[in-house]
Design a protein around this motif. Structure first.
Motif, PDB file in Angstrom:
ATOM      1  N   VAL A   2       0.856  -1.181   0.000  1.00 36.86           N
ATOM      2  CA  VAL A   2       0.000   0.000   0.000  1.00 36.86           C
ATOM      3  C   VAL A   2       0.893   1.234   0.000  1.00 36.86           C
ATOM      4  O   VAL A   2       1.875   1.298   0.745  1.00 36.86           O
ATOM      5  CB  VAL A   2      -0.943   0.019   1.226  1.00 36.86           C
ATOM      6  CG1 VAL A   2      -1.801   1.267   1.225  1.00 36.86           C
ATOM      7  CG2 VAL A   2      -1.816  -1.230   1.244  1.00 36.86           C
ATOM      8  N   TYR A   3       0.573   2.195  -0.857  1.00 37.87           N
ATOM      9  CA  TYR A   3       1.362   3.409  -1.010  1.00 37.87           C
ATOM     10  C   TYR A   3       0.539   4.635  -0.648  1.00 37.87           C
ATOM     11  O   TYR A   3      -0.681   4.620  -0.751  1.00 37.87           O
ATOM     12  CB  TYR A   3       1.827   3.559  -2.463  1.00 37.87           C
ATOM     13  CG  TYR A   3       2.816   2.528  -2.893  1.00 37.87           C
ATOM     14  CD1 TYR A   3       2.381   1.310  -3.393  1.00 37.87           C
ATOM     15  CD2 TYR A   3       4.179   2.761  -2.794  1.00 37.87           C
ATOM     16  CE1 TYR A   3       3.291   0.349  -3.788  1.00 37.87           C
ATOM     17  CE2 TYR A   3       5.092   1.803  -3.190  1.00 37.87           C
ATOM     18  CZ  TYR A   3       4.638   0.591  -3.691  1.00 37.87           C
ATOM     19  OH  TYR A   3       5.539  -0.360  -4.069  1.00 37.87           O
ATOM     20  N   LEU A   4       1.234   5.678  -0.264  1.00 39.68           N
ATOM     21  CA  LEU A   4       0.628   6.990  -0.094  1.00 39.68           C
ATOM     22  C   LEU A   4       0.896   7.743  -1.390  1.00 39.68           C
ATOM     23  O   LEU A   4       2.052   7.897  -1.780  1.00 39.68           O
ATOM     24  CB  LEU A   4       1.257   7.726   1.085  1.00 39.68           C
ATOM     25  CG  LEU A   4       0.784   9.148   1.326  1.00 39.68           C
ATOM     26  CD1 LEU A   4      -0.643   9.126   1.850  1.00 39.68           C
ATOM     27  CD2 LEU A   4       1.689   9.847   2.317  1.00 39.68           C
ATOM     28  N   ARG A   5      -0.168   8.146  -2.075  1.00 39.45           N
ATOM     29  CA  ARG A   5      -0.004   8.895  -3.322  1.00 39.45           C
ATOM     30  C   ARG A   5      -0.160  10.375  -3.005  1.00 39.45           C
ATOM     31  O   ARG A   5      -1.159  10.806  -2.450  1.00 39.45           O
ATOM     32  CB  ARG A   5      -1.032   8.486  -4.366  1.00 39.45           C
ATOM     33  CG  ARG A   5      -0.854   9.277  -5.670  1.00 39.45           C
ATOM     34  CD  ARG A   5      -1.824   8.864  -6.738  1.00 39.45           C
ATOM     35  NE  ARG A   5      -3.182   8.986  -6.263  1.00 39.45           N
ATOM     36  CZ  ARG A   5      -4.197   8.289  -6.762  1.00 39.45           C
ATOM     37  NH1 ARG A   5      -4.013   7.421  -7.725  1.00 39.45           N
ATOM     38  NH2 ARG A   5      -5.413   8.458  -6.275  1.00 39.45           N
ATOM     39  N   VAL A   6       0.853  11.165  -3.391  1.00 41.99           N
ATOM     40  CA  VAL A   6       0.840  12.598  -3.140  1.00 41.99           C
ATOM     41  C   VAL A   6       0.856  13.302  -4.491  1.00 41.99           C
ATOM     42  O   VAL A   6       1.725  13.034  -5.318  1.00 41.99           O
ATOM     43  CB  VAL A   6       2.075  13.025  -2.311  1.00 41.99           C
ATOM     44  CG1 VAL A   6       2.063  14.512  -2.066  1.00 41.99           C
ATOM     45  CG2 VAL A   6       2.138  12.257  -1.005  1.00 41.99           C
ATOM     46  N   LEU A  14       4.621   8.444  -5.306  1.00 44.17           N
ATOM     47  CA  LEU A  14       4.159   7.364  -4.447  1.00 44.17           C
ATOM     48  C   LEU A  14       5.169   7.160  -3.334  1.00 44.17           C
ATOM     49  O   LEU A  14       6.367   7.068  -3.585  1.00 44.17           O
ATOM     50  CB  LEU A  14       3.992   6.067  -5.233  1.00 44.17           C
ATOM     51  CG  LEU A  14       2.904   6.059  -6.299  1.00 44.17           C
ATOM     52  CD1 LEU A  14       2.912   4.735  -7.044  1.00 44.17           C
ATOM     53  CD2 LEU A  14       1.546   6.299  -5.684  1.00 44.17           C
ATOM     54  N   ILE A  15       4.659   7.079  -2.105  1.00 47.53           N
ATOM     55  CA  ILE A  15       5.509   6.862  -0.948  1.00 47.53           C
ATOM     56  C   ILE A  15       5.134   5.508  -0.366  1.00 47.53           C
ATOM     57  O   ILE A  15       3.974   5.259  -0.030  1.00 47.53           O
ATOM     58  CB  ILE A  15       5.316   7.971   0.102  1.00 47.53           C
ATOM     59  CG1 ILE A  15       5.667   9.328  -0.512  1.00 47.53           C
ATOM     60  CG2 ILE A  15       6.146   7.700   1.335  1.00 47.53           C
ATOM     61  CD1 ILE A  15       5.333  10.510   0.367  1.00 47.53           C
ATOM     62  N   LYS A  16       6.106   4.632  -0.252  1.00 43.90           N
ATOM     63  CA  LYS A  16       5.884   3.289   0.259  1.00 43.90           C
ATOM     64  C   LYS A  16       5.522   3.350   1.741  1.00 43.90           C
ATOM     65  O   LYS A  16       6.134   4.075   2.510  1.00 43.90           O
ATOM     66  CB  LYS A  16       7.157   2.466   0.069  1.00 43.90           C
ATOM     67  CG  LYS A  16       7.018   1.016   0.412  1.00 43.90           C
ATOM     68  CD  LYS A  16       8.325   0.296   0.103  1.00 43.90           C
ATOM     69  CE  LYS A  16       8.243  -1.156   0.481  1.00 43.90           C
ATOM     70  NZ  LYS A  16       9.501  -1.845   0.197  1.00 43.90           N
ATOM     71  N   THR A  17       4.485   2.595   2.134  1.00 39.34           N
ATOM     72  CA  THR A  17       4.113   2.490   3.541  1.00 39.34           C
ATOM     73  C   THR A  17       4.545   1.118   4.057  1.00 39.34           C
ATOM     74  O   THR A  17       4.954   0.250   3.282  1.00 39.34           O
ATOM     75  CB  THR A  17       2.590   2.646   3.747  1.00 39.34           C
ATOM     76  OG1 THR A  17       1.928   1.500   3.214  1.00 39.34           O
ATOM     77  CG2 THR A  17       2.065   3.915   3.112  1.00 39.34           C
ATOM     78  N   SER A  18       4.414   0.920   5.335  1.00 43.52           N
ATOM     79  CA  SER A  18       4.765  -0.374   5.935  1.00 43.52           C
ATOM     80  C   SER A  18       3.618  -1.375   5.843  1.00 43.52           C
ATOM     81  O   SER A  18       3.772  -2.537   6.227  1.00 43.52           O
ATOM     82  CB  SER A  18       5.145  -0.162   7.401  1.00 43.52           C
ATOM     83  OG  SER A  18       4.059   0.424   8.100  1.00 43.52           O
ATOM     84  N   VAL A  19       2.482  -0.951   5.305  1.00 40.57           N
ATOM     85  CA  VAL A  19       1.298  -1.806   5.237  1.00 40.57           C
ATOM     86  C   VAL A  19       1.350  -2.672   3.980  1.00 40.57           C
ATOM     87  O   VAL A  19       1.543  -2.168   2.877  1.00 40.57           O
ATOM     88  CB  VAL A  19       0.007  -0.952   5.259  1.00 40.57           C
ATOM     89  CG1 VAL A  19      -1.222  -1.817   5.096  1.00 40.57           C
ATOM     90  CG2 VAL A  19      -0.057  -0.134   6.536  1.00 40.57           C
ATOM     91  N   GLU A  20       1.154  -3.971   4.186  1.00 40.40           N
ATOM     92  CA  GLU A  20       1.130  -4.903   3.065  1.00 40.40           C
ATOM     93  C   GLU A  20      -0.166  -5.690   3.093  1.00 40.40           C
ATOM     94  O   GLU A  20      -0.657  -6.050   4.159  1.00 40.40           O
ATOM     95  CB  GLU A  20       2.319  -5.857   3.131  1.00 40.40           C
ATOM     96  CG  GLU A  20       3.651  -5.172   2.909  1.00 40.40           C
ATOM     97  CD  GLU A  20       4.792  -6.156   2.737  1.00 40.40           C
ATOM     98  OE1 GLU A  20       4.552  -7.281   2.246  1.00 40.40           O
ATOM     99  OE2 GLU A  20       5.913  -5.787   3.094  1.00 40.40           O
TER     100      GLU A  20
END
Length: 117
Positions: A2-6, A14-20
């Protein structure tokens, strides 16, 4: 993953999150509230809480960079990846994000969202 899209000024990062997640269908992009991970997924409440914290941090970071006149997708991504996050910081970030949300009409932050790829 799961990524944070800015998206700022038409530029997307896209910023990588720790959530998979195991399957893209476990992610609900059109959720109501902050329930991005479907309830049938193990630990969905914990994962949604983590995503909520990440989004709150992104909004606070956006506002800080905007005050300095340095808000770009690159700067936001850099700040998101280089900051050390401790539990006490997360409490501060939640309170600060809620305060900002309650006081300010959100302008420009609508380009910050959670996505799954």
């Amino acid at each position: 993953m799961v990524y944070l899209r800015v998206t700022i000024g038409g530029r997307c990062k896209l910023i990588k999150t720790s959530v998979e997640i195991n399957r893209p269908s476990d992610f609900n992009a059109k959720c109501k509230g902050e329930n991005w991970i479907r309830a049938g997924v193990a630990n969905s409440k914990t994962l949604n809480s983590q995503l909520s914290d990440i989004l709150a941090k992104a909004k606070v970071t956006y506002k800080e960079l905007d005050k300095e006149g340095e808000v770009t997708t690159g700067n936001l991504a850099k700040e998101m990846n280089t900051e050390i996050v401790s539990p006490s910081f997360m409490d501060f970030a939640r309170e600060r994000a809620q305060m900002i949300y309650d006081m300010i009409t959100v302008v420009g932050v609508t380009g910050v969202s959670i996505v799954a790829l």
